[in-house]
Design an enzyme around this catalytic site. Sequence first.
Site, PDB file in Angstrom:
ATOM      1  CG  ASP A  12      40.786  64.232  24.004  1.00 12.61           C
ATOM      2  OD1 ASP A  12      39.855  64.298  23.182  1.00 12.61           O
ATOM      3  OD2 ASP A  12      40.636  63.855  25.192  1.00 12.61           O
ATOM      4  CG  ASP A  14      35.071  66.752  26.092  1.00 14.15           C
ATOM      5  OD1 ASP A  14      35.090  67.990  26.197  1.00 14.15           O
ATOM      6  OD2 ASP A  14      34.224  66.135  25.414  1.00 14.15           O
ATOM      7  CG  PHE A  26      27.592  64.750  24.646  1.00 13.34           C
ATOM      8  CD1 PHE A  26      28.698  64.363  23.899  1.00 13.34           C
ATOM      9  CD2 PHE A  26      26.593  63.814  24.891  1.00 13.34           C
ATOM     10  CE1 PHE A  26      28.804  63.084  23.388  1.00 13.34           C
ATOM     11  CE2 PHE A  26      26.682  62.517  24.374  1.00 13.34           C
ATOM     12  CZ  PHE A  26      27.792  62.164  23.626  1.00 13.34           C
ATOM     13  CG  ASN A  58      35.825  60.835  19.216  1.00 13.31           C
ATOM     14  OD1 ASN A  58      36.381  61.153  18.170  1.00 13.31           O
ATOM     15  ND2 ASN A  58      35.987  59.649  19.790  1.00 13.31           N
ATOM     16  CD  GLN A  59      32.522  67.059  21.684  1.00  9.43           C
ATOM     17  OE1 GLN A  59      31.427  66.976  22.239  1.00  9.43           O
ATOM     18  NE2 GLN A  59      33.667  67.078  22.361  1.00  9.43           N
TER      19      GLN A  59
HETATM   20 MG   LIG Z   1      39.280  62.948  26.382  1.00  5.98          MG
END
Ligand SMILES: [Mg+2]
Length: 187
Positions: A12, A14, A26, A58-59
């Site tokens: 992952d 972030d 973001f 995920n963005q």
């Molecule tokens: Mg994360």
Amino acid sequence: MAHRAIRHVILDRDGVLNREAADGAFVREPAEFHWLPGALEGLAILRRAGLHLSVVTNQSGVGRGIMSLEQLAAVHERMQAEASAYGAALDAVFFCPHRPEEGCTCRKPAPGLIEAAVARSGIAAAASIVVGDDRRDLEAARRAGVAAALVRTGKGRATEDVIGNARVPAYDDLPQFARAIVAGGLS
Ligand SMILES: [Mg+2]
Ligand SMILES: [Zn+2]
């Protein structure tokens, strides 16, 4: 847990590699991408051991119109350039740009990003492991049939409180995880 030979680490982004943006915001610009302490070293440990490295993230800020695909690409160019310069080149980066309401098959906890990373790597799911800080990462790994580990950076401590620490191996940060993997096992 039995020894397993891990050849592919699916990370992952972030909260594992870089600091999360505050309050659900973001990372929209390269200047907003800040490596977590030790993250580059953790990647380098894995890389030196010959492991394939993928990033899955995920963005939804893209789908929400908060940032453009070009901005996201610029963030990832910086991330990949700095990782390479550190001797920790990333093999592939996969992202989901969709909003949650779109019901796509890639936004974690859906397994699509992880399945794509496994397919692209050419390495079996059984020789792969997902490392994340969010319950969604662990659920996506489970649904993709890939092992998972938790790091206590980003949302990791809160996640550990929710799931209990018996379900997946947990490490304080990416370097600690990397040393455990390279040493040949999951604690
Ligand atoms: Mg994360
Ligand atoms: Zn998606």
